[in-house]
Design a protein around this motif. Sequence first.
Motif, PDB file in Angstrom:
ATOM      1  N   UNK A 202       0.983  -1.188  -0.025  1.00  0.00           N
ATOM      2  CA  UNK A 202      -0.048   0.083   0.095  1.00  0.00           C
ATOM      3  C   UNK A 202       0.919   1.329  -0.141  1.00  0.00           C
ATOM      4  N   UNK A 203       1.925   1.016   0.857  1.00  0.00           N
ATOM      5  CA  UNK A 203       2.817   2.131   0.834  1.00  0.00           C
ATOM      6  C   UNK A 203       3.482   2.613  -0.590  1.00  0.00           C
ATOM      7  N   UNK A 204       3.831   1.718  -1.193  1.00  0.00           N
ATOM      8  CA  UNK A 204       4.271   1.704  -2.683  1.00  0.00           C
ATOM      9  C   UNK A 204       3.635   2.135  -3.698  1.00  0.00           C
ATOM     10  N   UNK A 205       2.406   1.886  -3.416  1.00  0.00           N
ATOM     11  CA  UNK A 205       1.549   1.898  -4.703  1.00  0.00           C
ATOM     12  C   UNK A 205       0.444   3.062  -4.543  1.00  0.00           C
ATOM     13  N   UNK A 206      -0.202   3.137  -3.500  1.00  0.00           N
ATOM     14  CA  UNK A 206      -1.601   3.740  -3.406  1.00  0.00           C
ATOM     15  C   UNK A 206      -1.364   5.373  -3.519  1.00  0.00           C
ATOM     16  N   UNK A 207      -2.239   5.989  -4.116  1.00  0.00           N
ATOM     17  CA  UNK A 207      -2.485   7.329  -4.131  1.00  0.00           C
ATOM     18  C   UNK A 207      -3.324   7.821  -2.509  1.00  0.00           C
ATOM     19  N   UNK A 208      -4.271   6.918  -2.449  1.00  0.00           N
ATOM     20  CA  UNK A 208      -5.045   6.929  -1.235  1.00  0.00           C
ATOM     21  C   UNK A 208      -5.130   5.716  -0.470  1.00  0.00           C
ATOM     22  N   UNK A 209      -5.041   5.449   0.787  1.00  0.00           N
ATOM     23  CA  UNK A 209      -5.261   4.397   1.671  1.00  0.00           C
ATOM     24  C   UNK A 209      -6.241   4.294   2.357  1.00  0.00           C
ATOM     25  N   UNK A 210      -7.242   3.306   2.541  1.00  0.00           N
ATOM     26  CA  UNK A 210      -8.256   3.154   3.324  1.00  0.00           C
ATOM     27  C   UNK A 210      -7.935   1.961   4.315  1.00  0.00           C
ATOM     28  N   UNK A 211      -7.979   2.074   5.618  1.00  0.00           N
ATOM     29  CA  UNK A 211      -7.764   0.992   6.362  1.00  0.00           C
ATOM     30  C   UNK A 211      -9.033   0.365   6.937  1.00  0.00           C
ATOM     31  N   UNK A 212      -9.265  -0.757   6.424  1.00  0.00           N
ATOM     32  CA  UNK A 212     -10.698  -1.487   7.000  1.00  0.00           C
ATOM     33  C   UNK A 212     -10.264  -2.418   7.955  1.00  0.00           C
ATOM     34  N   UNK A 213     -11.161  -2.131   8.921  1.00  0.00           N
ATOM     35  CA  UNK A 213     -10.753  -3.147  10.183  1.00  0.00           C
ATOM     36  C   UNK A 213     -12.252  -3.172  10.829  1.00  0.00           C
ATOM     37  N   UNK A 214     -12.485  -4.632  11.008  1.00  0.00           N
ATOM     38  CA  UNK A 214     -13.600  -5.114  11.643  1.00  0.00           C
ATOM     39  C   UNK A 214     -14.745  -4.512  10.880  1.00  0.00           C
ATOM     40  N   UNK A 215     -14.828  -4.626   9.712  1.00  0.00           N
ATOM     41  CA  UNK A 215     -15.979  -4.148   8.955  1.00  0.00           C
ATOM     42  C   UNK A 215     -16.036  -2.656   8.554  1.00  0.00           C
ATOM     43  N   UNK A 216     -15.437  -1.922   9.254  1.00  0.00           N
ATOM     44  CA  UNK A 216     -15.543  -0.194   9.160  1.00  0.00           C
ATOM     45  C   UNK A 216     -14.271   0.379   8.605  1.00  0.00           C
ATOM     46  N   UNK A 217     -14.491   1.439   7.676  1.00  0.00           N
ATOM     47  CA  UNK A 217     -13.026   2.061   7.480  1.00  0.00           C
ATOM     48  C   UNK A 217     -12.810   3.134   8.569  1.00  0.00           C
ATOM     49  N   UNK A 218     -11.502   2.926   9.333  1.00  0.00           N
ATOM     50  CA  UNK A 218     -11.357   3.506  10.198  1.00  0.00           C
ATOM     51  C   UNK A 218     -10.420   4.934  10.173  1.00  0.00           C
ATOM     52  N   UNK A 219      -9.901   4.798   8.713  1.00  0.00           N
ATOM     53  CA  UNK A 219      -9.154   5.784   8.305  1.00  0.00           C
ATOM     54  C   UNK A 219      -9.095   5.859   6.969  1.00  0.00           C
ATOM     55  N   UNK A 220      -9.000   7.052   6.189  1.00  0.00           N
ATOM     56  CA  UNK A 220      -8.721   6.914   4.611  1.00  0.00           C
ATOM     57  C   UNK A 220      -8.089   8.490   4.381  1.00  0.00           C
ATOM     58  N   UNK A 221      -6.898   8.226   3.819  1.00  0.00           N
ATOM     59  CA  UNK A 221      -6.180   9.337   3.278  1.00  0.00           C
ATOM     60  C   UNK A 221      -5.039   8.998   2.530  1.00  0.00           C
ATOM     61  N   UNK A 222      -4.137  10.172   2.166  1.00  0.00           N
ATOM     62  CA  UNK A 222      -2.999   9.928   1.573  1.00  0.00           C
ATOM     63  C   UNK A 222      -1.873   9.290   2.778  1.00  0.00           C
ATOM     64  N   UNK A 223      -0.681   8.795   2.224  1.00  0.00           N
ATOM     65  CA  UNK A 223       0.135   8.477   3.122  1.00  0.00           C
ATOM     66  C   UNK A 223       0.623   9.405   3.971  1.00  0.00           C
ATOM     67  N   UNK A 224       0.906  10.677   3.271  1.00  0.00           N
ATOM     68  CA  UNK A 224       1.280  11.904   4.055  1.00  0.00           C
ATOM     69  C   UNK A 224       0.266  12.193   5.228  1.00  0.00           C
ATOM     70  N   UNK A 225      -0.798  12.183   4.902  1.00  0.00           N
ATOM     71  CA  UNK A 225      -2.122  12.551   5.936  1.00  0.00           C
ATOM     72  C   UNK A 225      -2.218  11.444   7.121  1.00  0.00           C
ATOM     73  N   UNK A 226      -1.972  10.039   6.698  1.00  0.00           N
ATOM     74  CA  UNK A 226      -1.706   9.056   7.609  1.00  0.00           C
ATOM     75  C   UNK A 226      -0.533   9.147   8.762  1.00  0.00           C
TER      76      UNK A 226
END
Length: 265
Positions: A202-226
């Motif tokens: 995800x770090x190498x490829x993605x423009x944006x990353x959403x972390x899906x945990x226990x059926x919910x998106x708990x964070x969504x942003x660029x690597x810099x934002x994360x």
Amino acid sequence: MTAESIAGPAIRVQGLEKSYGKLEVLRGVDFDVARGTIFALLGSNGSGKTTTVRILATLLKADAGTASVNGFDVATHPANARESISLTGQFAAVDEILSGRENLVLVAKLRHLKDPGAIADDLLDRFSLTGAGARRVSTYSGGMRRRLDIAMSLIGNSPVIFLDEPTAGLDPEARIEVWDAVKELAGNGTTVLLTTQYLDEAEQLADRIAILHQGRIIVNGTLTELKQLFPPTTVEYVEKQPTLEEIFLAIIGGDDESDATGTNN
């Protein structure tokens, strides 16, 4: 194609829910994917990644919420949505008896496209497989098979491609080969939704990353934002930049629940 499908996001998911009996796999998932970008849906096994992709690919119906691909609602206009996508699953869907070129020609013919041979040759060149095009796929390395699988999924120029765990089980060299292919897809304007449990991927490829945990998106942003979510650490006036793995574990708190069904969702 509607004006909405041209102007809006390539993928839009709002309030998506899915349960299997008492097991809640998706519990209100929301995210948008801009056109021509790579969006990583990051999560551990059982987090709901594959279930989300299957709903977007019209292979599974959601219990609640809406999802659209290329402006087409996957529930009310599934045929239009399917015409807009290609799906590459967790295992390469190639015929090992045929050569790489024959696999590509076969898919082009099944899609009733003109000059399937030229299409195959172009994709072999694009994915650096020309030299191996005449060889049986059974002789290919894992990375070569995966690149061929992705090339096959692009026949027909779908604007959106889903890559579900594209490097699962590959060695480091093969993973890098697939990463290069994915970067080229986005560089040519294809929208890529990538599911992965590999943080470095995800770090190498993605423009944006959403972390899906226990059926919910708990964070969504660029690597810099994360990275800004992680408190910086300084040692002798040198700021420590957190890795995506540190960010991921800090956010979920290491309390991941396993999937009671034993399947990878």
